[in-house]
Structure formats: structure tokens, C-alpha cells
Design an enzyme around this catalytic site. Structure first.
Site, short mmCIF file in Angstrom:
data_model
loop_
_atom_site.label_atom_id
_atom_site.label_comp_id
_atom_site.label_asym_id
_atom_site.label_seq_id
_atom_site.Cartn_x
_atom_site.Cartn_y
_atom_site.Cartn_z
N GLU A 1 83.76 24.99 32.38
CA GLU A 1 83.95 25.71 33.64
C GLU A 1 85.28 25.28 34.25
O GLU A 1 85.58 24.09 34.29
CB GLU A 1 82.81 25.39 34.62
CG GLU A 1 82.90 26.27 35.87
CD GLU A 1 81.77 26.02 36.86
OE1 GLU A 1 80.89 25.19 36.60
OE2 GLU A 1 81.80 26.66 37.90
N ALA B 1 80.32 16.21 37.88
CA ALA B 1 79.43 16.46 36.76
C ALA B 1 79.44 17.96 36.46
O ALA B 1 80.02 18.73 37.20
CB ALA B 1 78.01 16.01 37.11
N MET B 2 78.77 18.32 35.34
CA MET B 2 78.76 19.74 34.95
C MET B 2 77.39 20.13 34.43
O MET B 2 76.79 19.44 33.59
CB MET B 2 79.84 19.96 33.88
CG MET B 2 79.91 21.38 33.35
SD MET B 2 80.38 22.57 34.64
CE MET B 2 79.48 24.00 34.06
N GLU B 3 76.93 21.28 34.92
CA GLU B 3 75.54 21.70 34.71
C GLU B 3 75.30 22.44 33.39
O GLU B 3 74.36 23.25 33.31
CB GLU B 3 75.14 22.61 35.88
CG GLU B 3 75.83 24.01 35.91
CD GLU B 3 77.05 24.08 36.81
OE1 GLU B 3 77.68 23.03 37.07
OE2 GLU B 3 77.39 25.20 37.24
N ASN B 4 76.05 22.20 32.34
CA ASN B 4 75.85 22.89 31.06
C ASN B 4 74.37 22.99 30.71
O ASN B 4 73.63 22.03 30.85
CB ASN B 4 76.53 22.11 29.94
CG ASN B 4 77.92 21.65 30.31
OD1 ASN B 4 78.77 22.47 30.61
ND2 ASN B 4 78.12 20.34 30.36
N HIS C 1 71.84 18.01 42.14
CA HIS C 1 72.70 19.20 42.19
C HIS C 1 72.79 19.88 40.81
O HIS C 1 72.57 21.08 40.70
CB HIS C 1 74.09 18.79 42.68
CG HIS C 1 75.07 19.91 42.80
ND1 HIS C 1 75.32 20.56 43.99
CD2 HIS C 1 75.85 20.51 41.86
CE1 HIS C 1 76.23 21.51 43.77
NE2 HIS C 1 76.56 21.51 42.49
N GLU C 2 73.11 19.09 39.79
CA GLU C 2 73.27 19.71 38.47
C GLU C 2 71.94 20.25 37.96
O GLU C 2 71.89 21.31 37.33
CB GLU C 2 73.87 18.73 37.46
CG GLU C 2 75.17 18.05 37.90
CD GLU C 2 76.24 18.99 38.42
OE1 GLU C 2 76.27 20.15 38.01
OE2 GLU C 2 77.05 18.54 39.26
N HIS D 1 71.14 23.59 39.54
CA HIS D 1 71.92 24.70 38.98
C HIS D 1 71.16 25.42 37.88
O HIS D 1 71.48 26.57 37.56
CB HIS D 1 73.23 24.19 38.38
CG HIS D 1 74.41 24.21 39.32
ND1 HIS D 1 74.71 25.28 40.12
CD2 HIS D 1 75.38 23.29 39.56
CE1 HIS D 1 75.82 25.02 40.81
NE2 HIS D 1 76.24 23.81 40.50
N GLU E 1 77.48 27.74 43.97
CA GLU E 1 77.82 26.42 44.51
C GLU E 1 77.33 26.22 45.95
O GLU E 1 76.75 25.19 46.28
CB GLU E 1 79.32 26.15 44.39
CG GLU E 1 79.82 26.08 42.95
CD GLU E 1 79.11 25.04 42.10
OE1 GLU E 1 78.38 24.19 42.64
OE2 GLU E 1 79.27 25.10 40.85
N1 B3K Z 1 80.14 23.47 38.35
C1 B3K Z 1 80.85 22.23 38.20
C2 B3K Z 1 82.28 22.31 38.65
C3 B3K Z 1 83.25 22.73 37.64
C4 B3K Z 1 84.67 22.59 38.14
C5 B3K Z 1 85.68 23.13 37.22
N2 B3K Z 1 87.03 22.83 37.62
C6 B3K Z 1 80.19 21.11 38.91
C7 B3K Z 1 79.22 21.49 39.96
O1 B3K Z 1 79.54 22.06 40.96
O2 B3K Z 1 78.06 21.25 39.78
ZN ZN Z 2 77.71 22.81 41.52
#
Ligand code: B3K
Ligand code: ZN
Length: 874
Positions: free
Chosen positions: A120, A261-264, A296-297, A300, A319
């Protein structure tokens, strides 16, 4: 100069092709990773097929099994176009890339010894050619191949289908994610980790395997994150009725990561800062953030993954809503008032500033050059405030009805903010047509409220007025819908209900509610026995600036009696701000009256939550005060005001702080909310005591800094020693460094404490710390700890000789090449250049002009610099 062009929200077009499924085979290699992507595509509209791709070496293209000649397609540095394709076809593309050279940490890169990804917003195009946009949803099957010895764990999204051995000591794992998803949710991790395993059985009866992967030797620091994850899963079921949808949920902690962090899908990748926590090395603040980012993650998974964004202009759809959800999670589990105050402080210290600067944008932007520049406090935090206003207007029950309809209509789709509002509206037959302006209008609305009371008739007249200042590209503004929660108090400090105004309703929070949705509104209350004191905008019920006629006596009454805890804190803030502004205006030290001191003393003795008390004694920072001086900011007077107010509070209440400090136990090994609140108040008391009596408390601070086993106490003492320049400062810094030199996340606290110091030698210290063996510009956490902290230290950054400017300018130039996203975050203080005196303006503008000339300037910086230099004609 790069030539990335602006994209406009109004230009949205549905994709010309859809991708039903994609099979990826990724053969990992430090410098030459091979990616084979087999896709099934279908045409939706006529024309050529153009796939996004950046920094890739194209090896081959096959269409329906036939290798294409080079003249059948066109490759640019941004895309691959195949002119003639049938309506339905298989495409196989092989590319090569170099993860070791990837210091931007976007796409596939190395973090320490491990491979990981960040896709992302537009990072997937650095892995393979693809329709890299959030409205293309495909089913992914991913095979990861790597050496078994160095990379025993091979992870990707979804469920593990098969594993096996390959020649030359390599092995593979194949993962299948049954949920169609956009490419930005793709993830891959390969490495050697310690693994923590647990289980969670959902309300739907699914037994989910939970796995947490951390660097070797860090397992003990992972338990809190795992426990937080289970609390988040349960909370989302109970409060939102949302349960997890795969058999496996994995979280991997890595040291090199640009954000939190990232919600993959099924495979969250985290900055280790938001996973690792044990009392010896993590503060109470760290624990709170681990829980909230884990939450949060996880949240998502429904708000972002199952229902995603149609295009990146809609980012706040996921977000803003997910921040609202994580805030509610933290508030339901901890102190609601303390969490609310934290959120209000973020809005006032950072978001209002963004709204007042050249990059001001609506929570749903209309124009974007570099998407990474729009992961902002506006999209996230103001976005969450907009959701909170909906919640205030509708109430919890109706808000949840809206959420249910949103899910029912849009599960599995890529949708818009408009779809979300429409679901809220339709589920409740509630007209939100004017409310939509919060999505399209930038800037912070200003609300002014005045009252007049007629003792003879018992009538109370209230006048409300709103206006929003112009922002770049939006010179005229319309009134917005401002829900105003309020409570009235009589002179004895008892809450009274105001009656007779038809526009006012009782709200479920206990406050009364009036909605200001036009430029002005007049209210008349009757049978009012005496002129009341009214606390307006309770709980910060709208992201606006408020002006009232409350006197200092009114504020003292609210500080001592308000039923809503946030209102008490707000009253204290207003008392401090009035004293600070008066001090700046008079160029004299700040003073508090005897009755104000009495009111503050009473707070210390009142039966209130200690976490709240600690916040009531958190004086506004120089940065918060700067907000009141949009031009010719009087920095020296602000510094004097802030310092003298702290001195005034410290001296006037020294014996009370001492009593309170003595009475509170540190309880180093207790992580309960109560113990954390006690430590927060204890820290505040010690802060003021060491300010009032530095010699007497030097030893107390030094002793506390040497205690091992609780980082909140240790860091608290370190900060006081450095902020107040206590005699023990040098020893405390040296001992801390010796103890923690091999724990990078703790060294970040050491870097930050020195960068936050208000002492004039801070610039030199920061310059020296850049050479420290544990500092590296390649690691974003190090950069944020030392340099983002310094850039927020307004008084030192804006030092008259320009040394702070030169230091940061040099760093941004280096980061332009190394990591543009991080460079772009550091540029914020330069953006405000017009707010200062002529000499500073000239120096700041010169820095921006120098940056503009940098060869290969990243679009991230180019977009911001252009807006900063262009914005004086709005
Ligand atoms: N969705 C990601 C953010 C990604 C940022 C890319 N530059 C984290 C979050 O908001 O949960
Ligand atoms: Zn987020």
C-alpha cells in the site's frame, strides 16, 4: 525533476480489464529475485492493456502460452502496454528485481536478514506488472521459494496449501487466499524467526490459529501483542458483530518499516515498535500503542479488506473508520477520557496545523500527485472525527444499524465514502446531505458562541456562528454540520438541564445536543433561574476551533465540577492558554491567580482518575501555543511564556506535588490501567518537583533512572534529567546508553530525549548523534526518533541562526535518494515557512528552493515543495 502528474478524483474510470485470479511464483534472491505472474484477465472496455510497473527488469511476456515479441508491447519506466489482446486471456509475465537495493522500503525489500513487502498504496507495481489499483480484486495463489537454511519460514496471504523441498537446499510454500483482494493487500515474508502460537475460536465457531513472528531471541516481548490481538478479536465480535474469516492470522514484526503496520490479508506486517513490549524495555505508552495498532490492523479486516476503497481518494473510507474503531476499542478497555484527550491533542497539535498550511486537503482529497503524501492526520484523524460526529448524531444503536447495512450492501466490493454515508442514511432514514460537506471541504471551521441572560424574564439567549477560513484551492466555504454537545452548570457547580429550545435534544452521553448546520443559529431557553456556565463542544464533539465568552471564574467552576471528565481537562487547558497568551502579549512571565492555583490544587486532591489528573497537569506545549500566532510567530516570547508557566505551577504547588508523589507507588511490575495511571501522575509530580527544586530532586531522578525493570520509570527520569538539565544528566544519559546500546527500540528513546531538549545546544547534540554508531539514516525508526523529534522541537528547530534548518535540509537531501517517504514526513516544519518573521521566512524559503533544485527530486517532496512555495495567492 520527476514528472509525476496530478490525478483528480473526478477523473475516475472503471478499469478496462478485470483479473479473476493471479498465480505468483517468487524465487527469492538477495539481488536477483525472479517473479513469475500468471493471470486470467477479462476485458471490460475496448482498448489496449496497460499494466503498472516500476523499477522492474522485464524478462518475458506470454499471452495464452505464446511468447510475445518485443514489438508486441511497449515498456516505459512506469508501465507495460500490450496493444492487442483478446477479450479473455492468460498472461504470464516474468520480471526480475533487486530487493537489497530497495532502501525506500516499498515493494519487496530486505529488513535485516528477512524478506518482506509493503504494497500500500502503490508498491505492488514494484514486484510485478499489474493493474495496481484498489478496485481490481483478484484471488491470489502465491508460491514462495527460498533457501531453507536462511529462510525457514515462507509466508504469504491466506491458507497454507502445500510445502516441499527443492534442489540446492531450497524449499517452497504455496499459499491460497480465497478472498478476492486488491494488490495493495498482498504480502510475502521469508526469514528465520521465533514464533508464538495461540488460538481463538470465533463466535461463528471457527478455530483460528494465531501466529506471531519476531526476531530470534525476542519471544518474551511478543506476549502482550498476542493477548491484545485476542482482545481485539473479541471486542469486534461484541461491539460490531464482526468475526474473523480465515483459519490463520499471522503478524510479523520487522525492524525496517516506514509506518506503524500494514493490514495485509491474513498476514499483517508490523514495525517491531508496535509489537515488542516487556516492562523492562517498553513504557506504558508503548503498551497502549501496541494494543491500539494491533487492534487497528485487525479491525481493517472488515473495514478495508472485506470492504475496500474504489480508488485512493477514498482512503478515509477505511482509515477514518478504522481509527474510530481502534479509538473505541482502547476506550472500552481503558480510560475513555484519557484516550479521548489523546485524540483531541493529536487534532489540535497536528491536524489543525495541516489544515492551516499549504497541503490542507479534505478528508477525501480531490487531487493527488504522490499518494503516499496523503496518509495524513487529516485523512486518518479528522476522518475518525467525522465518523465520530456521525456516531454522535445517530447514537450507538443507529450507527450500528448503518454499519450492518454497509456490510450487507458492500461486502466483497471496492466502494466510496459516498456509499458509506448512503448506508448510514438509508439504514436510519436520516438526512446527511449537508453532512457530506465534511468530506469535500478542507480547513478547520471556527465556531463562536455568545450568550445573554435576562434575569427579569428568565430567558437565556445563545448565538452561534460558524465560518471556515479559506484553504489553498478552496477560497469559499460553506457552513458544515457541527454537532455541539454541551452541559450547563449553575453557580453552585450543579448540572442543570436547559429547556425550551426546540433545536436541543438530550444526548445518550448525558450532555445536551444542538446541531449547528447553518452560518448562524439562535437559541432561546426559558425558565432559567440564574445565568448558567455552559461547557460547549463537550468531548470535542466536532473538529472545530471554539471561541466562547467563558471567564476565568467560569473555567475554574468547570474544572472543579464538570461531570464529563474531558470537560475538566478542557477547562484547565483554557486557563493555561489564557495565561500563556497574556504572557506573550505583555512579554512578561506567565502568572496564575490565587483562585486558579486553588482550583488546580483541588484537582490533585479530588477523587478523579490519576491518568486524567496527569493530563490536567500537562501544560500546553510551545507548539500548541504557536497555533495562535499564524503570522510573525513571537518565538522568544512563546519560549518565555511556556517556561514561566511551568515554573509558576511548580512553585505554587510544590508541597502538593510532593505529597502526591510520596503517596503514589511506582509498582514497577504492574501493568493494570490503575498502575499506569498512577505512574503517569507520579511522573508529572516529579517533573514539577525537579523544576521547582532541581538540587533537592536531582538525586531522586538519578535513582529512578537507574532502576531496572520498568522502562516507564527509567525513561521518565531520563526525560526529566535532560529537559531540566539536571546535574545528573550526563551520568543518566551515559548509563542508559551503556545499558541499552544493543536494543535499538530503547536507544530510540535515548535519541528522542536529546532531540526534544529545549536547551540551546540541542542542534549541536543532534548533529553529533547523527554520527553515533547506533544511528542510521536507513532505518525509519532511528530517523523518526532523532530527526522527526527534533523537527517538532519548534524552539530549537527555528533557532535564529538557522542551524536547525541547515541540519534538517542536509538530511532531507540524503533521504530523497534513500527513502522518499521518510524524507517527505520530515519536511513538515518547512511547509509552515510563512508563519515566521522575515529573517526566518527567507532562510526557510531558501531551503525549499534548494530542495527544489535537487537532482532526481522524488515526487513525494516535489508535490509538497511546490504547494509550499505556491500558496500565498489563496
Ligand atoms: N494502511 C497502512 C498504511 C499504508 C501507508 C502507505 N504509505 C497502515 C494502516 O493505516 O493501518
Ligand atoms: Zn489503517
Amino acid at each position: 525533476m520527476s514528472n509525476k502528474t496530478a490525478k483528480y478524483r473526478s477523473d475516475y474510470r472503471a478499469p478496462a480489464f478485470s483479473i479473476e485470479r493471479v498465480n505468483l511464483t517468487i524465487e527469492l534472491d538477495d539481488v536477483a529475485t525472479l517473479v513469475r505472474s500468471k493471470m486470467r484477465l477479462s476485458r471490460r472496455t475496448s482498448g489496449a492493456l496497460t499494466l503498472d510497473g516500476e523499477q522492474l527488469k522485464l524478462v518475458s511476456v506470454q499471452l495464452n502460452g505464446e511468447t510475445l515479441d518485443a514489438d508486441a508491447y511497449t515498456v516505459t519506466d512506469k508501465s507495460l502496454t500490450i496493444d492487442k489482446v483478446p477479450d479473455q486471456f492468460e498472461l504470464e509475465i516474468v520480471t526480475e528485481l533487486d530487493p537489497s537495493a530497495n532502501s525506500a522500503l516499498e515493494g519487496l525489500y530486505k529488513s535485516g536478514g528477512a524478506f518482506c513487502t509493503q504494497c500500500e498504496a502503490e508498491g505492488f507495481r514494484r514486484i510485478t506488472y499489474y493493474l495496481d489499483r484498489p478496485d481490481v480484486l483478484a484471488v491470489f495463489t502465491t508460491t514462495v521459494i527460498a533457501e531453507r537454511e536462511r529462510f525457514p519460514y515462507l509466508l504469504s496471504n491466506g491458507n497454507l496449501e502445500s510445502t516441499g523441498e527443492l534442489e540446492q537446499g531450497r524449499h517452497y510454500a504455496t499459499w491460497h487466499d480465497p478472498h478476492p483482494k486488491p494488490a495493495y493487500l498482498f504480502a510475502l515474508v521469508a526469514g528465520d524467526f521465533d514464533r508464538l502460537e495461540d488460538h481463538y475460536v470465533t463466535t461463528e465457531g471457527r478455530n483460528v490459529r494465531l501466529e506471531l513472528f519476531v526476531d530470534k531471541g525476542n519471544l518474551a516481548r511478543g506476549h502482550y501483542a498476542m493477548a491484545s490481538l485476542k482482545r481485539a478479536m473479541q471486542w469486534d465480535e461484541e461491539r460490531f458483530g464482526l468475526a474473523y474469516d480465515l483459519d490463520r492470522y499471522m503478524v510479523v514484526a520487522v525492524d525496517f518499516f516506514n509506518m506503524g503496520a500494514m493490514e495485509n490479508k491474513g498476514l499483517n506486517i508490523f514495525n517491531s515498535k508496535y509489537v515488542l513490549a516487556e516492562p523492562a524495555s517498553a513504557t506504558d505508552w508503548d503498551y497502549v500503542h501496541v494494543e491500539s495498532v494491533i487492534g487497528h490492523e485487525y479491525f481493517h479486516n472488515w473495514t478495508g479488506n472485506r470492504i475496500t476503497c474504489r480508488d485512493w481518494f477514498q482512503l478515509s473510507l477505511k482509515e477514518g473508520l478504522t481509527v474510530f474503531r481502534d479509538q473505541e476499542f482502547s476506550s472500552d478497555l481503558g480510560s475513555r477520557a484519557v484516550h479521548r484527550i489523546d485524540a483531541i491533542r493529536v487534532m489540535r497539535s497536528f491536524q489543525f496545523n495541516e489544515d492551516a498550511g499549504p497541503m490542507a486537503h479534505p478528508i477525501r482529497p480531490d487531487k493527488v500527485i504522490e499518494m503516499n503524501n496523503f496518509y495524513t492526520v487529516t485523512v486518518y484523524n479528522k476522518g475518525a472525527e467525522v465518523i465520530r460526529m456521525l456516531h454522535t448524531l445517530l447514537g450507538e444503536h443507529k450507527f450500528q444499524l448503518g454499519m450492518q447495512l454497509y456490510r450487507k450492501r458492500h461486502d466483497g466490493q471496492a466502494v466510496t465514502c459516498e456509499d458509506f454515508i448512503a448506508a448510514m442514511e438509508d439504514a436510519n432514514q436520516f438526512d446527511l446531505s449537508l453532512f457530506r460537506r465534511w468530506y469535500s471541504q478542507a480547513g478547520t471551521p471556527e465556531v463562536a458562541i455568545s450568550q445573554s441572560y435576562d434575569a427579569a424574564t428568565g430567558e437565556l439567549h445563545i448565538k452561534l456562528h460558524q465560518q471556515t477560513p479559506a484553504t489553498p484551492e478552496q477560497s469559499t466555504k460553506q457552513p458544515v454540520v457541527v454537532p455541539l454537545l454541551f452541559s450547563a452548570y449553575n453557580q453552585a457547580g450543579e448540572r442543570v438541564q436547559l429547556k425550551g429550545a426546540s433545536q436541543v435534544q438530550q444526548h445518550e452521553s448525558g450532555s445536551q445536543l444542538v446541531v449547528l448546520d447553518s452560518e448562524t443559529l439562535q437559541l432561546t431557553f426559558n425558565d432559567v433561574e440564574q445565568e448558567p456556565v455552559i461547557a460547549w463542544l463537550e468531548n470535542f464533539s466536532a473538529p472545530v476551533k471554539l471561541q466562547t465568552q467563558l471567564t476565568t471564574q467560569d473555567l475554574e467552576l468547570l474544572l472543579g465540577h464538570a461531570e464529563q471528565e474531558v470537560t475538566r481537562w478542557e477547562a484547565a487547558q483554557q486557563i493555561y492558554l489564557a495565561a500563556l497568551r497574556e504572557s506573550v502579549a505583555q512579554q512578561q512571565p506567565a502568572v496564575l491567580s490565587a483562585s486558579q492555583i486553588d482550583a488546580l490544587r483541588a484537582v490533585l486532591e479530588a477523587p478523579l482518575d490519576n491518568g486524567l489528573k496527569a493530563l490536567i497537569f500537562a501544560l500546553p506545549s510551545a507548539e500548541e501555543l504557536l497555533e495562535y500566532y499564524p503570522q510573525q510567530a513571537p518565538l522568544a516570547a512563546i519560549e518565555q511564556a511556556v517556561d514561566s508557566l511551568a515554573q509558576a505551577v511548580a512553585k505554587a504547588l510544590a508541597s502538593e506535588f510532593n505529597r502526591c508523589f510520596e503517596a503514589l507507588e511506582a509498582r514497577a511490575d504492574d501493568l493494570s490501567n490503575k498502575a499506569m495511571a498512577d505512574r503517569a501522575l507520579r511522573q508529572k509530580c516529579l517533573y514539577f518537583l525537579a523544576l521547582a527544586k532541581p538540587h533537592q530532586f536531582n538525586e531522586v531522578v538519578e535513582q529512578q533512572a537507574l532502576i531496572q525493570g520498568n522502562m516507564t520509570l527509567q525513561q521518565g527520569a531520563l526525560e526529566i534529567a535532560v529537559q531540566h538539565q539536571l546535574p545528573c544528566q550526563a551520568r543518566v544519559l551515559a548509563e542508559f546508553e551503556a545499558q541499552w546500546q544493543d536494543t535499538p527500540l530503547v536507544m530510540d528513546k535515548w535519541f528522542a530525549a536529546q532531540a526534544n531538549a529545549r536547551h540551546p545546544d540541542t542542534v549541536d547534540k543532534v548533529a553529533k548523534l547523527l554520527e553515533h554508531s547506533k544511528f542510521s539514516l536507513r532505518n525509519p525508526n532511528r530517523v523518526y526518533a532523532l530527526l522527526a523529534s527534533f523537527s517538532r522541537n519548534s524552539l530549537r528547530f527555528h533557532q535564529a541562526d538557522g542551524a536547525g534548518y541547515r541540519l534538517l535540509l542536509g538530511i532531507i537531501k540524503q533521504l530523497n535518494t534513500l527513502n522518499p517517504q521518510v524524507a517527505s514526513r520530515l519536511i513538515t516544519p518547512f511547509m509552515q515557512w510563512r508563519r515566521f518573521d522575515t529573517s526566518r521566512q527567507e532562510m526557510l524559503q531558501d531551503c525549499l528552493l534548494q530542495l527544489q533544485q535537487v537532482e532526481n527530486l522524488a515526487p513525494d517532496l516535489e508535490e509538497k515543495i511546490a504547494s509550499a512555495l505556491a500558496s500565498d495567492d489563496t
